[in-house]
Design a protein around this motif. Structure first.
Motif, PDB file in Angstrom:
ATOM      1  N   ALA A 109     -27.705  13.151  57.240  1.00 23.70           N
ATOM      2  CA  ALA A 109     -26.420  13.279  57.926  1.00 23.70           C
ATOM      3  C   ALA A 109     -25.930  14.714  57.758  1.00 23.70           C
ATOM      4  O   ALA A 109     -26.553  15.528  57.079  1.00 23.70           O
ATOM      5  N   ASP A 110     -24.804  15.020  58.374  1.00 24.16           N
ATOM      6  CA  ASP A 110     -24.225  16.357  58.261  1.00 24.16           C
ATOM      7  C   ASP A 110     -23.175  16.452  57.171  1.00 24.16           C
ATOM      8  O   ASP A 110     -22.996  17.511  56.565  1.00 24.16           O
ATOM      9  N   ILE A 111     -22.459  15.344  56.941  1.00 24.10           N
ATOM     10  CA  ILE A 111     -21.384  15.362  55.960  1.00 24.10           C
ATOM     11  C   ILE A 111     -21.077  13.925  55.550  1.00 24.10           C
ATOM     12  O   ILE A 111     -21.319  12.983  56.323  1.00 24.10           O
ATOM     13  N   VAL A 112     -20.549  13.743  54.340  1.00 23.23           N
ATOM     14  CA  VAL A 112     -20.236  12.401  53.849  1.00 23.23           C
ATOM     15  C   VAL A 112     -18.809  12.392  53.314  1.00 23.23           C
ATOM     16  O   VAL A 112     -18.384  13.315  52.620  1.00 23.23           O
ATOM     17  N   LEU A 113     -18.062  11.358  53.680  1.00 20.07           N
ATOM     18  CA  LEU A 113     -16.668  11.193  53.254  1.00 20.07           C
ATOM     19  C   LEU A 113     -16.618  10.191  52.110  1.00 20.07           C
ATOM     20  O   LEU A 113     -17.055   9.048  52.255  1.00 20.07           O
ATOM     21  N   LEU A 114     -16.050  10.610  50.978  1.00 23.00           N
ATOM     22  CA  LEU A 114     -16.027   9.794  49.771  1.00 23.00           C
ATOM     23  C   LEU A 114     -14.604   9.560  49.294  1.00 23.00           C
ATOM     24  O   LEU A 114     -13.701  10.355  49.556  1.00 23.00           O
ATOM     25  N   VAL A 143     -19.991  17.163  50.767  1.00 22.52           N
ATOM     26  CA  VAL A 143     -19.193  15.948  50.661  1.00 22.52           C
ATOM     27  C   VAL A 143     -17.722  16.335  50.752  1.00 22.52           C
ATOM     28  O   VAL A 143     -17.330  17.435  50.370  1.00 22.52           O
ATOM     29  N   ILE A 144     -16.930  15.429  51.284  1.00 18.08           N
ATOM     30  CA  ILE A 144     -15.479  15.614  51.289  1.00 18.08           C
ATOM     31  C   ILE A 144     -14.864  14.442  50.546  1.00 18.08           C
ATOM     32  O   ILE A 144     -15.099  13.279  50.893  1.00 18.08           O
ATOM     33  N   VAL A 145     -14.105  14.744  49.491  1.00 20.42           N
ATOM     34  CA  VAL A 145     -13.415  13.696  48.752  1.00 20.42           C
ATOM     35  C   VAL A 145     -11.993  13.603  49.294  1.00 20.42           C
ATOM     36  O   VAL A 145     -11.322  14.616  49.489  1.00 20.42           O
ATOM     37  N   LEU A 146     -11.560  12.366  49.552  1.00 23.14           N
ATOM     38  CA  LEU A 146     -10.303  12.119  50.257  1.00 23.14           C
ATOM     39  C   LEU A 146      -9.426  11.157  49.486  1.00 23.14           C
ATOM     40  O   LEU A 146      -9.914  10.172  48.917  1.00 23.14           O
ATOM     41  N   SER A 147      -8.145  11.406  49.501  1.00 23.44           N
ATOM     42  CA  SER A 147      -7.190  10.439  48.985  1.00 23.44           C
ATOM     43  C   SER A 147      -6.809   9.472  50.097  1.00 23.44           C
ATOM     44  O   SER A 147      -7.162   9.665  51.263  1.00 23.44           O
ATOM     45  N   GLU A 148      -6.073   8.438  49.754  1.00 24.79           N
ATOM     46  CA  GLU A 148      -5.723   7.423  50.740  1.00 24.79           C
ATOM     47  C   GLU A 148      -4.648   7.889  51.713  1.00 24.79           C
ATOM     48  O   GLU A 148      -4.394   7.225  52.723  1.00 24.79           O
ATOM     49  N   VAL A 275     -11.006  17.877  49.620  1.00 20.96           N
ATOM     50  CA  VAL A 275     -11.839  18.991  49.167  1.00 20.96           C
ATOM     51  C   VAL A 275     -13.247  18.814  49.720  1.00 20.96           C
ATOM     52  O   VAL A 275     -13.867  17.761  49.540  1.00 20.96           O
ATOM     53  N   LEU A 276     -13.737  19.839  50.408  1.00 22.19           N
ATOM     54  CA  LEU A 276     -15.132  19.871  50.839  1.00 22.19           C
ATOM     55  C   LEU A 276     -15.911  20.610  49.768  1.00 22.19           C
ATOM     56  O   LEU A 276     -15.663  21.786  49.489  1.00 22.19           O
ATOM     57  N   PHE A 277     -16.857  19.900  49.142  1.00 19.99           N
ATOM     58  CA  PHE A 277     -17.699  20.460  48.093  1.00 19.99           C
ATOM     59  C   PHE A 277     -19.125  20.651  48.610  1.00 19.99           C
ATOM     60  O   PHE A 277     -19.627  19.817  49.374  1.00 19.99           O
ATOM     61  N   SER A 278     -19.778  21.707  48.146  1.00 20.82           N
ATOM     62  CA  SER A 278     -21.213  21.869  48.348  1.00 20.82           C
ATOM     63  C   SER A 278     -21.848  22.203  47.007  1.00 20.82           C
ATOM     64  O   SER A 278     -21.214  22.807  46.132  1.00 20.82           O
TER      65      SER A 278
END
Length: 279
Positions: A109-114, A143-148, A275-278
């Protein structure tokens, strides 16, 4: 430069629906396919000789996990249909642990939302934290970590945490589709040594020129501090009214291949913005 395949973590956390809606928004923006990933955990067969009851309970647990996964699939389909009718999606159910499943799905995939891990006490990471960290270290994808509370990732103010290192450079490249659609971009350089670089100092000037070639005119913010870098970045994000942080995985030489650095864990748990992390 677009994201064409977006993986979204499906789970029991309170931010699952918001995460699906963000995936729908990104898919609409980039013409992407959404993959919802459900992990049912490792299948554990009863030990030989344990009796019929053990086999019955194992089967009951398996059916319960599959029922939960089916419910997540319905949630995915209904939420996407409501938020972005017409985008394509699929639901992948795998009988493995969540971190492993998400890392495997992310590799194609290109990116994952966590889900964003919550703060933990005593320095002991929560299960959610272990999942997010495992995916970042093993997926080979951003990856992008997301709050609700998050509703949108593109079109706002993006801040780049820049130290000129490999991981930060990788993060900028991975975030380019979002940087190109940002209303405003700011380069944030936090320094813990003598001297105070400005917009014309290396390595900041190199990144500014790189972004300019894409038509991105970035502001620069520099901070010199003897304090831990993570909390300083969090404070600046609040001050700037940022909507997204782009950051490399901060670690310590070879140790970061196995264990997150303190700055990464702080940003993963305590930032109020995605936050987008690599890595």
């Amino acid at each position: 430069m677009d994201y064409r395949t977006i993986v979204v973590e499906l789970g029991p956390d309170a931010g699952c629906v918001a995460r699906i809606r963000v995936a729908a928004d990104l898919a609409s923006c980039f013409g992407a396919h959404v993959i919802g990933a459900s992990a049912t955990g490792l299948r554990i067969d009863p030990v030989r000789g344990a009796g019929d009851d053990a086999a019955w309970y194992a089967e009951l647990a398996r059916r319960r996990r599959l029922g939960q996964a089916a419910w997540y699939g319905e949630l995915l389909g209904n939420t996407l249909a409501d938020a972005a009718p017409g985008i394509t999606f699929s639901h992948h159910v795998v009988a493995e642990e969540p971190g492993w499943v998400l890392a495997q799905e992310a590799r194609v995939a290109d990116i994952v939302l966590l889900a964003r891990p919550g703060p933990t006490g005593g320095g002991v990471p929560s299960l959610a934290a272990e999942v997010a960290e495992y995916v970042l270290l093993n997926a080979g994808r951003p990856v992008i970590v997301l709050s609700e509370e998050v509703r949108r990732l593109h079109g706002g103010h993006v801040v780049i945490a820049w130290d000129g290192q490999r991981a930060a450079a990788r993060a900028v490249a991975d975030a380019m589709p979002l940087l190109l659609r940002a209303r405003q971009v700011t380069i944030l350089a936090v320094w813990d040594r003598a001297g105070r670089p400005d917009a014309n100092s290396e390595p900041v000037v190199g990144l500014r020129h790189y972004l300019q070639r894409y038509g991105i005119v970035a502001a620069v913010r520099t901070e010199r501090t003897s304090l831990p870098v993570g909390p300083v970045i969090c404070d600046v994000l609040r001050e700037l009214g940022a909507d997204l942080l782009v950051a490399g995985d901060y670690g310590h030489s070879r140790v970061r291949e196995l264990v997150m650095g303190g700055t990464t864990r702080t940003l993963m748990r305590h930032t109020e913005v995605p936050v987008l992390f690599s890595h």
